[in-house]
Design an enzyme around this catalytic site. Structure first.
Site, PDB file in Angstrom:
ATOM      1  N   GLU A  98       3.702 -40.011 -28.347  1.00  0.00           N
ATOM      2  CA  GLU A  98       3.207 -40.269 -29.694  1.00  0.00           C
ATOM      3  C   GLU A  98       4.306 -40.928 -30.526  1.00  0.00           C
ATOM      4  O   GLU A  98       5.389 -40.369 -30.699  1.00  0.00           O
ATOM      5  CB  GLU A  98       2.781 -38.965 -30.376  1.00  0.00           C
ATOM      6  CG  GLU A  98       1.576 -38.281 -29.753  1.00  0.00           C
ATOM      7  CD  GLU A  98       0.260 -38.782 -30.333  1.00  0.00           C
ATOM      8  OE1 GLU A  98       0.304 -39.695 -31.188  1.00  0.00           O
ATOM      9  OE2 GLU A  98      -0.794 -38.249 -29.940  1.00  0.00           O
ATOM     10  N   HIS A 171      -3.986 -45.553 -25.756  1.00  0.00           N
ATOM     11  CA  HIS A 171      -5.156 -44.685 -25.975  1.00  0.00           C
ATOM     12  C   HIS A 171      -6.412 -45.526 -26.153  1.00  0.00           C
ATOM     13  O   HIS A 171      -7.506 -45.127 -25.769  1.00  0.00           O
ATOM     14  CB  HIS A 171      -4.902 -43.817 -27.214  1.00  0.00           C
ATOM     15  CG  HIS A 171      -5.701 -42.559 -27.253  1.00  0.00           C
ATOM     16  ND1 HIS A 171      -5.617 -41.666 -28.293  1.00  0.00           N
ATOM     17  CD2 HIS A 171      -6.617 -42.036 -26.392  1.00  0.00           C
ATOM     18  CE1 HIS A 171      -6.434 -40.651 -28.068  1.00  0.00           C
ATOM     19  NE2 HIS A 171      -7.053 -40.855 -26.922  1.00  0.00           N
ATOM     20  N   ASP A 181      -5.320 -46.540 -31.150  1.00  0.00           N
ATOM     21  CA  ASP A 181      -3.871 -46.504 -30.962  1.00  0.00           C
ATOM     22  C   ASP A 181      -3.462 -46.918 -29.539  1.00  0.00           C
ATOM     23  O   ASP A 181      -4.229 -46.698 -28.606  1.00  0.00           O
ATOM     24  CB  ASP A 181      -3.316 -45.110 -31.295  1.00  0.00           C
ATOM     25  CG  ASP A 181      -4.048 -43.970 -30.590  1.00  0.00           C
ATOM     26  OD1 ASP A 181      -5.284 -44.011 -30.509  1.00  0.00           O
ATOM     27  OD2 ASP A 181      -3.368 -43.025 -30.129  1.00  0.00           O
TER      28      ASP A 181
END
Length: 255
Positions: A98, A171, A181
């Site tokens: 992330e 993603h 994303d």
């Protein structure tokens, strides 16, 4: 940067409770995300909150700070409903990174860019681009050089430690339409080169004179024409691909 017992050495580790009991198969994929948040502490708190429904293996801040939340053999909850080449529920097959980033933004009537949470994002951090799964441009927060450099360093360590990894994906590849994303502001081509997943293009030295023309296509994407004395080629690229090509040409062609 090295990995021992599925943990990156030398960085902060804070175990998230939001994992599944079974171990990861492989892993077969490295999945890249943006957090849709603004800083590392808030993101880590959200992803490690007991009773939460999401987590990831790593969080990388805009200044390059890295926090690991799960060992790389644990099933973190970062993919959700997902599918790739007939394989579903990719949490069981992937490692998730992330990157702290607000993602898509809105511009108010005063020209101020805001995140979904209302946070103001400075104009110099805003990129207007078309997502590869869409046709209309939107505003996105960029990713910082420090963040991308650290991300590539981390990704390289993961790829070296886990030769079972087959692909590096966003993603938005495994959940198109549901997730956007890491989005068009993320320089995927350059990132894959920097982490050693793909080779950088060989420099071109033979062009004596060359023109490159980029024009937005009414059908989505960018129409590009490259021409020199030998002839020309035309192709339609996504905005992300066109940006990567433009940056590469700027580096390798003579002035």
């Amino acid at each position: 940067m090295t990995i021992e017992n599925h943990i990156l050495e030398g960085i902060q580790f804070k175990q998230t409770p939001n994992i599944s009991g079974l171990k990861i198969v492989g892993p077969r994929f490295l999945i890249l995300h943006y957090t849709a948040s603004g800083n590392v502490p808030g993101t880590v708190d959200s992803l490690t909150r007991k009773g939460g429904n999401k987590s990831a293996h790593l969080v990388i801040g805009r200044d390059g700070e890295v926090v690991q939340l799960a060992s790389f053999d644990q099933r973190a909850w970062h993919c959700g409903q997902s599918e790739w080449k007939g394989l579903e529920s990719l949490n069981g097959y992937s490692i998730g990174i992330e990157f702290v980033n607000w993602g898509d933004l809105t511009e108010d009537k005063d020209g101020v860019f805001r995140s979904w949470a209302g946070t103001i994002v400075p104009a110099h951090e805003v990129v207007n681009a078309i997502h590869k799964n869409e046709t209309i441009p939107r505003d996105w927060q960029d990713f910082t050089p420090a963040q991308l450099a650290k991300g590539a360093e981390v990704a390289r360590a993961i790829l070296e430690a886990y030769p079972s990894i087959e692909e590096v994906l966003g993603h938005d590849d495994i959940a198109p339409g549901r997730k956007s994303d890491p989005g068009p502001a993320f320089p995927m081509q350059e990132f894959l080169e920097d982490c050693g997943w793909i080779d950088a293009p060989e420099p071109i030295t033979e062009f004596k004179a060359m023109q490159a023309h980029f024009e937005r296509s009414p059908f989505g994407g960018i129409d590009i024409t490259l021409a020199d004395k030998e002839g020309e080629i035309s192709e339609r690229l996504t905005v992300e691909e066109a940006r990567a090509l433009r940056d590469w040409l700027t580096k390798i062609l003579p002035e």
